[in-house]
Design an enzyme around this catalytic site. Sequence first.
Site, PDB file in Angstrom:
ATOM      1  N   THR A   1     -99.627  36.324 -63.008  1.00 43.39           N
ATOM      2  CA  THR A   1     -99.986  34.911 -63.123  1.00 43.39           C
ATOM      3  C   THR A   1    -100.862  34.572 -61.922  1.00 43.39           C
ATOM      4  O   THR A   1    -101.304  35.476 -61.209  1.00 43.39           O
ATOM      5  CB  THR A   1     -98.726  34.017 -63.179  1.00 43.39           C
TER       6      THR A   1
ATOM      7  N   VAL B   1    -102.791  32.660 -69.944  1.00 42.87           N
ATOM      8  CA  VAL B   1    -103.750  32.480 -68.860  1.00 42.87           C
ATOM      9  C   VAL B   1    -103.049  31.736 -67.734  1.00 42.87           C
ATOM     10  O   VAL B   1    -102.377  30.725 -67.971  1.00 42.87           O
ATOM     11  CB  VAL B   1    -104.986  31.684 -69.327  1.00 42.87           C
ATOM     12  N   CYS B   2    -103.179  32.261 -66.511  1.00 45.99           N
ATOM     13  CA  CYS B   2    -102.651  31.586 -65.332  1.00 45.99           C
ATOM     14  C   CYS B   2    -101.148  31.329 -65.479  1.00 45.99           C
ATOM     15  O   CYS B   2    -100.387  32.231 -65.809  1.00 45.99           O
ATOM     16  CB  CYS B   2    -103.446  30.300 -65.104  1.00 45.99           C
ATOM     17  N   THR B   3    -100.708  30.095 -65.274  1.00 46.19           N
ATOM     18  CA  THR B   3     -99.278  29.780 -65.334  1.00 46.19           C
ATOM     19  C   THR B   3     -98.735  29.751 -66.761  1.00 46.19           C
ATOM     20  O   THR B   3     -97.547  29.489 -66.963  1.00 46.19           O
ATOM     21  CB  THR B   3     -98.999  28.426 -64.656  1.00 46.19           C
ATOM     22  N   GLY B   4     -99.571  30.039 -67.740  1.00 45.81           N
ATOM     23  CA  GLY B   4     -99.070  30.207 -69.106  1.00 45.81           C
ATOM     24  C   GLY B   4     -98.033  31.305 -69.188  1.00 45.81           C
ATOM     25  O   GLY B   4     -97.216  31.336 -70.114  1.00 45.81           O
TER      26      GLY B   4
END
Length: 300
Positions: free
Chosen positions: A108, A88-91
């Site tokens: 991202t 999720v996102c910057t993961g």
Amino acid sequence: MLLDLAGPVQVLSSAGGYRVRLASLDGRAVRSDTGVVLSVDCALSDVVERVGTVVVPGPAPGLLGRFPSGLIAEIRRLGGAARRITSVCTGAFLLAEAGLLAGRQATTHWSMCVDLAARFPDVAVRPDAIFVRDGQVVTSAGVTAGIDLALALVEEDWGADVARSVARHLVVFLRRPGGQSQFSVWGDVPAPRSPALRTVLDTVAAEPGADHSLAGMAARAMVSERHLTRLFRRELGITPGQYVTRVRVEAARTLLESCDVGVEAVARRCGLGSDETMRRAFLQVLGTTPTAYRQRFADP
């Protein structure tokens, strides 16, 4: 980031059929970016059985590139054995650091796509995608896109009806319209301060196709029609009718993307009446026609 974790966990828990466990590198509680402390069930090294789905939430941008080596190693180990691994996102940066995105498409948060592509040139970054599935790896855009990702996982595992039921319960769309760069019309509507106005907005959003006449909305808010109109203009900068039209267009966008129902049937279901009325509403709100929108965004 708290919502990177809370969004997917809420979706999966609402769907049922999943055993959700939270793990940190050392098994200790984790403080989120908001200050909320999250208890965990175990350390990553304690997870030795094959996991169905691994979800890696995103760290704050200031922490990118400063990951403990043990964390990357554990993500690589779990991701290699899991049925699927997601971020999720910057993961996505953690997955890339672990070598799990090499030669794959990914996304991202829109503000970090250029950075992801620069740091990891072997990753084909798709900056406009809400989420990207490439084999057993699925990455999502920023923050609330983790909800979109989780709903897609639920649909894959349990079918569209279950996913739609969860989306309805959480008051979100099963498939949000467009990509990251095509922001929802909700982004133009500020959060209302008036409890009466919030009641009206929630009611319209929950059932766009219902009868939302000015008189009916005023009765639900327990205010006069004139006062309700003033609230809309003062807090949202639009009329009640304009708001209802926006909500109905938003609902129609989702149906046009995700099902084979004809344009006229979509118009009736969303409270727009006829295909001609819906066409005028789409041109007014989106600057395009329903047919052109479906051709661009509908599922293949």
